[in-house]
Scaffold this active site. Structure first.
Site, PDB file in Angstrom:
ATOM      1  N   TYR A 177      48.386  37.838  43.627  1.00 21.49           N
ATOM      2  CA  TYR A 177      49.825  37.605  43.460  1.00 21.49           C
ATOM      3  C   TYR A 177      50.653  36.987  44.981  1.00 21.49           C
ATOM      4  O   TYR A 177      51.465  36.198  44.653  1.00 21.49           O
ATOM      5  CB  TYR A 177      50.797  38.769  43.103  1.00 21.49           C
ATOM      6  CG  TYR A 177      50.646  38.902  41.489  1.00 21.49           C
ATOM      7  CD1 TYR A 177      49.536  39.193  40.882  1.00 21.49           C
ATOM      8  CD2 TYR A 177      52.039  39.024  40.791  1.00 21.49           C
ATOM      9  CE1 TYR A 177      49.199  39.276  39.443  1.00 21.49           C
ATOM     10  CE2 TYR A 177      51.898  38.987  39.330  1.00 21.49           C
ATOM     11  CZ  TYR A 177      50.558  39.423  38.769  1.00 21.49           C
ATOM     12  OH  TYR A 177      50.589  39.468  37.533  1.00 21.49           O
TER      13      TYR A 177
ATOM     14  N   LYS B 124      36.152  45.041  40.888  1.00 21.81           N
ATOM     15  CA  LYS B 124      35.215  44.006  40.392  1.00 21.81           C
ATOM     16  C   LYS B 124      34.219  43.898  41.677  1.00 21.81           C
ATOM     17  O   LYS B 124      34.117  42.894  42.217  1.00 21.81           O
ATOM     18  CB  LYS B 124      35.816  42.743  40.104  1.00 21.81           C
ATOM     19  CG  LYS B 124      34.710  41.710  39.647  1.00 21.81           C
ATOM     20  CD  LYS B 124      34.112  42.001  38.113  1.00 21.81           C
ATOM     21  CE  LYS B 124      33.152  41.180  37.847  1.00 21.81           C
ATOM     22  NZ  LYS B 124      32.496  41.557  36.630  1.00 21.81           N
TER      23      LYS B 124
ATOM     24  N   ASP C 151      35.604  44.521  33.860  1.00 18.70           N
ATOM     25  CA  ASP C 151      35.094  44.069  32.448  1.00 18.70           C
ATOM     26  C   ASP C 151      34.790  45.289  31.693  1.00 18.70           C
ATOM     27  O   ASP C 151      35.121  45.575  30.514  1.00 18.70           O
ATOM     28  CB  ASP C 151      34.181  43.082  32.437  1.00 18.70           C
ATOM     29  CG  ASP C 151      32.831  43.446  33.781  1.00 18.70           C
ATOM     30  OD1 ASP C 151      33.083  44.654  34.170  1.00 18.70           O
ATOM     31  OD2 ASP C 151      31.944  42.820  33.493  1.00 18.70           O
TER      32      ASP C 151
ATOM     33  N   ASP D 130      47.994  44.305  35.993  1.00 14.02           N
ATOM     34  CA  ASP D 130      49.010  43.240  34.985  1.00 14.02           C
ATOM     35  C   ASP D 130      47.911  43.299  33.640  1.00 14.02           C
ATOM     36  O   ASP D 130      48.577  43.410  32.510  1.00 14.02           O
ATOM     37  CB  ASP D 130      49.032  42.120  35.651  1.00 14.02           C
ATOM     38  CG  ASP D 130      49.877  41.304  34.727  1.00 14.02           C
ATOM     39  OD1 ASP D 130      50.899  41.731  34.299  1.00 14.02           O
ATOM     40  OD2 ASP D 130      49.503  39.968  34.775  1.00 14.02           O
TER      41      ASP D 130
ATOM     42  N   ASP E 216      48.809  45.618  29.686  1.00 14.41           N
ATOM     43  CA  ASP E 216      49.134  44.894  28.432  1.00 14.41           C
ATOM     44  C   ASP E 216      47.937  45.448  27.313  1.00 14.41           C
ATOM     45  O   ASP E 216      48.345  45.582  26.186  1.00 14.41           O
ATOM     46  CB  ASP E 216      49.029  43.336  28.332  1.00 14.41           C
ATOM     47  CG  ASP E 216      50.626  42.877  28.999  1.00 14.41           C
ATOM     48  OD1 ASP E 216      51.160  43.407  29.668  1.00 14.41           O
ATOM     49  OD2 ASP E 216      50.676  41.709  28.517  1.00 14.41           O
TER      50      ASP E 216
HETATM   51  C1  IPM Z   1      54.438  42.471  34.496  1.00 13.65           C
HETATM   52  C2  IPM Z   1      54.774  40.821  34.025  1.00 13.65           C
HETATM   53  C3  IPM Z   1      55.058  40.010  35.750  1.00 13.65           C
HETATM   54  C4  IPM Z   1      53.814  40.392  36.456  1.00 13.65           C
HETATM   55  C5  IPM Z   1      55.535  38.738  35.695  1.00 13.65           C
HETATM   56  C6  IPM Z   1      56.770  38.401  34.744  1.00 13.65           C
HETATM   57  C7  IPM Z   1      55.521  38.058  37.007  1.00 13.65           C
HETATM   58  O1  IPM Z   1      53.763  40.517  33.530  1.00 13.65           O
HETATM   59  O2  IPM Z   1      55.327  42.906  34.990  1.00 13.65           O
HETATM   60  O3  IPM Z   1      53.357  42.690  34.108  1.00 13.65           O
HETATM   61  O4  IPM Z   1      52.867  39.547  36.304  1.00 13.65           O
HETATM   62  O5  IPM Z   1      53.792  41.143  37.333  1.00 13.65           O
HETATM   63 MG    MG Z   2      52.510  41.734  32.868  1.00 12.50          MG
END
Ligand code: IPM
Ligand code: MG
Length: 368
Positions: A141, A190, A222, A246, A250
């Site tokens: 990032y 990884k 993975d 990240d 999710d």
């Molecule tokens: C998160 C989001 C952010 C990230 C984006 C909006 C920059 O996806 O907080 O998970 O990638 O960190």
């Molecule tokens: Mg995110």
């Protein structure tokens, strides 16, 4: 207790879920006799529209002066054509970096009334209750990136890079968190491919000597993605890099029913920041259908982890569960064809449940 809280509503559903968080914090202040002073500032696309930058200096200064910061969400189609560095998301990244927020904790837990919402069969889901500890101020990032043209064709690159010191500081947090939970720590990398992951693994392994009660395990990302899907309850604390965290968070969110449920807390050298992990969901903005739970639980993380107000946090969390127990569902959680309530409807019912939880606690004590 007297605290200053900066609210950064941002874009899309950000303002709606921020309002929900501020509502429960205000109610908490009233019921428990605290003084929370709120200050609202623009960030992301909302800030680009007024100041041409996603993180105005006034916003950053306010955050630096605050006791805690709450952020809704940033981003949206209106700003999608802007280059990396000028987008709403860059404002959030710049904020994380400028505030020295290198720790991001994302708790993912089954809420009992929502057990049936999981895409996993109950025997696979088990008692899923994990904490993803995501490194937030380094890695790809923030690594070197660029664009060039080679023989008329474009090339672009981003760089994953970690120093031992960056790994140590996030691992220190993850080890401490593990010591206070079930003492199992899974570090995800990884290392079969990336040099930065090999350093990550070496560093985390060497630190285990200082935390002998913690059982450390390493997993390639993975495999970790597969194991999360097959048997997520095998994990307790997962420690990982900025990008892997990240992605895995999710994926983990989907297992408990909706990304709209998951809160997060970021810590570092200055004021902590709290934000739901979901995005700005532009298509839902203004439709009164955002799930405010991730945002409300981010507020309870603020109460517990930033202010040490765990009773207040328990009160709000118990009330959220009671709303769900009573069968109320925002659209993301509603079964197809069944009736859903909006964000505002949820907040009205939550208010009633918060009052009921208080009355119940006054009569019978907490946790009964
Ligand atoms: C998160 C989001 C952010 C990230 C984006 C909006 C920059 O996806 O907080 O998970 O990638 O960190
Ligand atoms: Mg995110």
């Amino acid at each position: 207790m007297k605290k200053t809280i900066v609210l950064l509503p941002g874009d899309g559903i950000g303002p709606e879920v921020t309002r929900a968080a501020a509502t429960v914090l205000r109610e908490c202040a009233t019921e428990f006799h605290h003084q929370f002073d709120f200050e609202e500032q623009p960030v992301g696309g909302a800030a680009i529209d007024v100041t041409a930058t996603p993180l105005p200096n006034a916003t950053l200064d306010a955050c630096k002066r605050a006791d805690a910061v709450f952020l809704g969400a940033v981003g949206g189609p209106k700003w999608d054509s802007l280059p990396v560095g000028k987008r709403p998301e860059s404002g959030l990244l710049a904020l994380r970096q400028a505030m020295g927020l290198y720790v991001n904790v994302r708790p993912v837990k089954v809420l009992e009334p929502l057990r049936g919402m999981s895409p996993l069969k109950p025997e696979r889901l088990g008692d899923l209750d994990i904490e993803i500890v995501r490194e937030l101020a380094g890695g790809i990032y923030f690594g070197e990136r660029g664009n060039t043209t080679e023989g008329g064709k474009e090339r672009a690159w981003d760089t994953e890079s970690y120093s031992a010191q960056e790994v140590e500081r996030i691992a220190t947090f993850a080890y401490a968190r593990s010591e206070n939970r079930s003492r199992r720590l899974c570090s995800v990398d990884k290392a079969n491919v990336l040099a930065s992951s090999q350093l990550w693994r070496r560093t985390v392994t060497a630190m285990n000597a200082a935390y002998p009660s913690v059982k450390l395990e390493h997993m390639y990302v993975d495999n970790a993605a597969m194991q999360l899907t097959l048997k997520p309850s095998q994990f307790d604390v997962m420690l990982t890099s900025n990008m892997f965290g990240d992605i895995l968070s999710d994926a983990a969110a989907a297992l408990v029913g909706s990304i709209g449920l998951i809160p997060s807390a970021s810590f570092g050298t200055g004021a902590p920041l709290f934000e739901p992990i979901h995005g700005s969901a532009p298509s839902l903005a203004g439709t009164d259908s955002a799930n405010p739970i991730g945002s409300i639980l981010s507020a309870t993380m603020m109460l517990r982890d930033a202010f040490g107000l765990s009773l207040e946090a328990d009160w709000i969390e118990q009330s959220v569960v009671r709303v769900l127990q009573a069968g109320h569902r925002t659209p993301d959680l509603a079964a197809p064809g069944s009736k859903a309530i909006g964000t505002n409807g949820f907040m009205e019912i939550l208010h009633v449940e918060m009052q009921r939880t208080l009355e119940h606690a006054e009569r019978y004590g907490w946790g009964v």
